[in-house]
Design a protein around this motif. Structure first.
Motif, mmCIF file in Angstrom:
data_model
loop_
_atom_site.group_PDB
_atom_site.id
_atom_site.type_symbol
_atom_site.label_atom_id
_atom_site.label_comp_id
_atom_site.label_asym_id
_atom_site.label_seq_id
_atom_site.Cartn_x
_atom_site.Cartn_y
_atom_site.Cartn_z
ATOM 1 N N ALA A 1 142.606 77.565 80.991
ATOM 2 C CA ALA A 1 142.735 76.423 79.683
ATOM 3 C C ALA A 1 141.455 75.931 79.324
ATOM 4 N N VAL A 2 141.153 75.038 78.463
ATOM 5 C CA VAL A 2 140.041 74.456 78.018
ATOM 6 C C VAL A 2 140.282 73.116 77.573
ATOM 7 N N ASP A 3 139.694 71.898 78.270
ATOM 8 C CA ASP A 3 139.953 70.471 78.039
ATOM 9 C C ASP A 3 138.766 69.915 77.333
ATOM 10 N N GLY A 4 137.715 70.527 77.126
ATOM 11 C CA GLY A 4 136.579 69.760 76.413
ATOM 12 C C GLY A 4 135.407 70.573 76.185
ATOM 13 N N ILE A 5 134.664 70.296 75.213
ATOM 14 C CA ILE A 5 133.567 70.928 74.764
ATOM 15 C C ILE A 5 132.480 70.083 74.766
ATOM 16 N N ILE A 6 130.880 70.193 75.208
ATOM 17 C CA ILE A 6 130.005 69.576 74.941
ATOM 18 C C ILE A 6 128.951 70.642 74.102
#
Length: 266
Positions: free
Chosen positions: A82-87
């Motif tokens: 999954a992916v929950d966030g990006i910076i």
């Protein structure tokens, strides 16, 4: 959004603030996909992750290549589920020269990395983030994104574009599960000048006392992650960023004149 047990993508993860963001997130229990154009730098970040290495993946991506960025979400999900966030931390500065003396190739590169790279990432990952119970986008602007710095006008323009785009995203996504934060670091002691290939044109190097007043990359990373976890709208990282934000709001011309005068004697 608390980062514990979340999957976070960090661009520019091979050096400076980006590397420290990776290590800070891992220490807080997140899984991290570190993105950078420099394979060796990513390898060093991986080595520094120690016993957290199994929660880290590394991805060699040139953020100026739209198709490469668009392929990244599936690569991250294939490794982390999954992916929950990006910076969006990756960025470069320009050579320390005025606009009149800056060639178009350098101008385009700064805009491509700083603005379009951030835009490509946001558009590529948003469809996946919107499907998560909670998600987050953090974009790194700069104190130079609201305060003009002579000799870095194009860099400032790229970071001002990141600022306004991020604030626009915040408004567009306010009724969704995706929270949005924009960060304005002040001076941070990194190798961005060397890594950007931006030659110095100052009369003298910064003194050790001036260097000591800068945030360390670790301090900056901790401020950024805290802002992300608290779903802050905007984060001012460093005393200089906080002070100049207030000064610029009160009197933009005097603030701009002060920075120009300070740089003139350096």
């Amino acid at each position: 959004m608390k980062v514990l047990n979340k999957v976070i993508v960090v661009t520019g993860g091979g050096n400076g603030i980006g590397r420290e963001l990776v290590l800070t997130l891992l220490s807080k229990g997140a899984s991290v996909a570190a993105v950078d154009v420099n394979k060796e730098a990513l390898g060093e970040t991986a080595n520094l992750s120690g016993d957290k290495r199994e929660k880290l993946s590394t991805h060699i991506v040139n953020l100026t290549e739209q198709s490469a960025v668009e392929a990244l979400p599936e690569q991250v999900i294939s490794q982390h589920g999954a992916v929950d966030g990006i910076i969006n931390n990756a960025g470069i500065i320009q050579p320390f020269v005025n606009i009149q003396d800056l060639d178009y190739e350098k101008i385009r590169l700064v805009m491509d990395v700083n603005f379009y790279g951030t835009l490509y990432m946001a558009k590529a990952f948003l469809p996946y983030l919107l499907k998560r119970p909670e998600a987050h986008i953090t974009n790194i602007s700069s104190m130079g994104g609201f305060l003009p710095v002579p000799g870095q006008s194009i860099y400032g323009a790229s970071k001002a574009a990141v600022k306004l785009m991020t604030e626009g995203l915040h408004s567009e996504l306010k009724d969704t599960n995706v929270k949005v934060t924009v960060v304005f670091p002040g001076g941070v002691n990194t190798n961005i000048t060397k890594n950007s290939g931006a030659e110095m044109a100052r009369k003298k190097e910064a003194s050790q006392d001036q260097v000591n007043k800068l945030l360390t990359p670790k301090e900056a990373s901790e401020i950024i992650v805290k802002g992300m976890e608290n779903d802050q709208f905007r984060v001012l990282a460093g005393k200089d960023s906080k002070i100049m934000d207030l000064f610029y709001r009160f009197n933009p011309k005097r603030a701009a004149d002060l920075i120009a005068k300070k740089l003139k004697v350096m």
